[in-house]
Write a protein that holds these residues in place. Structure first.
Motif, PDB file in Angstrom:
ATOM      1  N   GLN A 223       1.110   1.847   1.528  1.00 14.40           N
ATOM      2  CA  GLN A 223       2.345   1.426   0.837  1.00 14.40           C
ATOM      3  C   GLN A 223       3.631   1.931   1.488  1.00 14.40           C
ATOM      4  OE1 GLN A 223       2.552   2.485  -3.318  1.00 14.40           O
ATOM      5  NE2 GLN A 223       4.525   1.461  -3.618  1.00 14.40           N
ATOM      6  N   PRO A 224       3.757   3.214   1.872  1.00 12.37           N
ATOM      7  CA  PRO A 224       5.032   3.645   2.445  1.00 12.37           C
ATOM      8  C   PRO A 224       5.438   2.847   3.679  1.00 12.37           C
ATOM      9  CG  PRO A 224       3.698   5.540   1.846  1.00 12.37           C
ATOM     10  CD  PRO A 224       2.811   4.340   1.718  1.00 12.37           C
ATOM     11  N   LEU A 225       4.482   2.553   4.543  1.00  5.17           N
ATOM     12  CA  LEU A 225       4.810   1.822   5.766  1.00  5.17           C
ATOM     13  C   LEU A 225       5.038   0.344   5.477  1.00  5.17           C
ATOM     14  CD1 LEU A 225       3.125   4.442   6.724  1.00  5.17           C
ATOM     15  CD2 LEU A 225       2.929   3.196   8.872  1.00  5.17           C
ATOM     16  N   LEU A 226       4.180  -0.246   4.646  1.00  9.12           N
ATOM     17  CA  LEU A 226       4.318  -1.677   4.371  1.00  9.12           C
ATOM     18  C   LEU A 226       5.572  -1.981   3.569  1.00  9.12           C
ATOM     19  CD1 LEU A 226       0.634  -2.686   3.503  1.00  9.12           C
ATOM     20  CD2 LEU A 226       1.871  -3.053   5.651  1.00  9.12           C
ATOM     21  N   ALA A 258       8.396   7.192   6.649  1.00 13.52           N
ATOM     22  CA  ALA A 258       7.263   6.513   6.020  1.00 13.52           C
ATOM     23  C   ALA A 258       5.959   7.227   6.334  1.00 13.52           C
ATOM     24  CB  ALA A 258       7.205   5.054   6.487  1.00 13.52           C
ATOM     25  N   TRP A 259       5.804   7.710   7.585  1.00 12.58           N
ATOM     26  CA  TRP A 259       4.602   8.473   7.926  1.00 12.58           C
ATOM     27  C   TRP A 259       4.519   9.736   7.076  1.00 12.58           C
ATOM     28  CZ3 TRP A 259       0.732   6.273   9.939  1.00 12.58           C
ATOM     29  CH2 TRP A 259       0.816   5.385  11.010  1.00 12.58           C
ATOM     30  N   ARG A 260       5.654  10.401   6.869  1.00 11.89           N
ATOM     31  CA  ARG A 260       5.645  11.634   6.072  1.00 11.89           C
ATOM     32  C   ARG A 260       5.261  11.343   4.630  1.00 11.89           C
ATOM     33  NH1 ARG A 260      11.280  14.242   8.422  1.00 11.89           N
ATOM     34  NH2 ARG A 260      10.554  14.482  10.580  1.00 11.89           N
ATOM     35  N   PHE A 261       5.782  10.263   4.073  1.00  9.76           N
ATOM     36  CA  PHE A 261       5.413   9.895   2.708  1.00  9.76           C
ATOM     37  C   PHE A 261       3.915   9.582   2.614  1.00  9.76           C
ATOM     38  CE2 PHE A 261      10.022   8.863   1.962  1.00  9.76           C
ATOM     39  CZ  PHE A 261      10.200   9.762   0.916  1.00  9.76           C
ATOM     40  N   LYS A 262       3.393   8.928   3.638  1.00 13.14           N
ATOM     41  CA  LYS A 262       1.949   8.647   3.625  1.00 13.14           C
ATOM     42  C   LYS A 262       1.152   9.944   3.668  1.00 13.14           C
ATOM     43  CE  LYS A 262      -1.755   5.943   5.713  1.00 13.14           C
ATOM     44  NZ  LYS A 262      -2.755   7.024   5.559  1.00 13.14           N
TER      45      LYS A 262
END
Length: 279
Positions: A223-226, A258-262
């Motif tokens: 979800q964070p990246l998409l 986004a990577w960090r959120f993932k």
């Protein structure tokens, strides 16, 4: 694979693209001709030979890093290892090693956008966008009769109502994708080879999650990246060019966050998994 020297080049390119990933590796090619490839020996255990159930930490590592690699290949590199099944993954204790790069899909911008658009549509529970993206899987689908298009769109909308409510709703990603494939077969849509590769790899990843980390949703994990990509880059299956500035902002500015959120999402699920008894 027809030429092993080409596989050696692809291995070198994968190693370059992932050189900053300490827990992801590809064999190093030493010597190659069209008929011979000498590469580094990678010790470890094939993922498809690991007995289940596994400890949550191992399951999380295999699935999270497998998904990370898939998303980077799809969203950033646009070069996809074409055979990402567990028999081509080696767990070495500290690293996940990807072998057999004899088949590699080099995605065009249009192919990447169409497939990423489908994944975004699954997360957003956007059936019309999903239908438009699927029809982009082959130029032949542009010649479908209007009645076929309408029937496909209606059936896909019904599938979404029943099985795909978006992020955070325990969507069974594999079941939804297999449902989409059944509709493609029923309405005789075409799917080009690179899209088939992306679909098969995604189903392999979902199967790994089911086996090794059953409480993990690959859709929610992405979800964070998409979501960042959908807001900045996506055409949502519409016949228009994606914004060039959006891609620049996505890769240079939003992607690191986004990577960090993932990572935070994955760690929170691992903590919850540790509190759950093994089945």
């Amino acid at each position: 694979q027809a030429r092993l020297d080409v596989e050696a080049v692809e291995l070198s390119n994968f190693r370059r693209r992932f050189r900053g990933w300490r827990d992801v590796a590809f064999p190093e090619p030493y010597f190659a001709t069209p008929d011979l490839l000498v590469e580094s020996f990678e010790a470890g255990e094939l993922v498809n030979s690991i007995e289940t159930p596994v400890e949550p930490a191992l399951g999380a590592f295999l699935v999270n890093r497998g998904e990370d690699v898939y998303l980077k290949m799809l969203l950033v590199d646009r070069v996809m290892h074409s055979d990402l099944h567990p028999g081509n993954l080696i767990w070495s204790g500290k690293r996940l090693v990807f072998v057999d790069a004899g088949m590699v899909a080099h995605l065009t911008d249009a192919e990447s956008e169409a497939f990423v658009g489908l994944c975004e549509a699954l997360g957003a529970a956007d059936a019309p966008a999903a239908a438009r993206c699927v029809r982009l899987f082959s130029p032949a689908n542009a010649r479908l009769p209007p009645t076929t298009v309408a029937a496909f769109d209606a059936d896909l909308a019904e599938l979404f109502r029943d099985k795909c409510r978006g992020y955070g709703t325990a969507v069974d990603f594999g079941e939804v994708v297999r449902g989409i494939l059944e509709l493609i077969r029923r309405h005789r849509l075409r799917v080009e080879a690179n899209y088939a590769t992306l679909i098969i790899n995604a189903l392999c990843l979902d199967g790994m999650a089911r086996d090794f980390y059953p409480h993990y949703s690959v859709l929610d994990g992405a979800q964070p990246l998409l979501t960042a990509h959908r807001h900045l880059c996506s055409t949502r299956g519409l016949n228009q060019r994606p914004p060039a500035l959006g891609h620049f902002l996505f890769k240079r500015l939003y992607l690191p966050f986004a990577w960090r959120f993932k990572r935070l999402h994955d760690r929170s699920l691992l903590r919850a998994a540790h509190r759950r008894p093994l089945p």
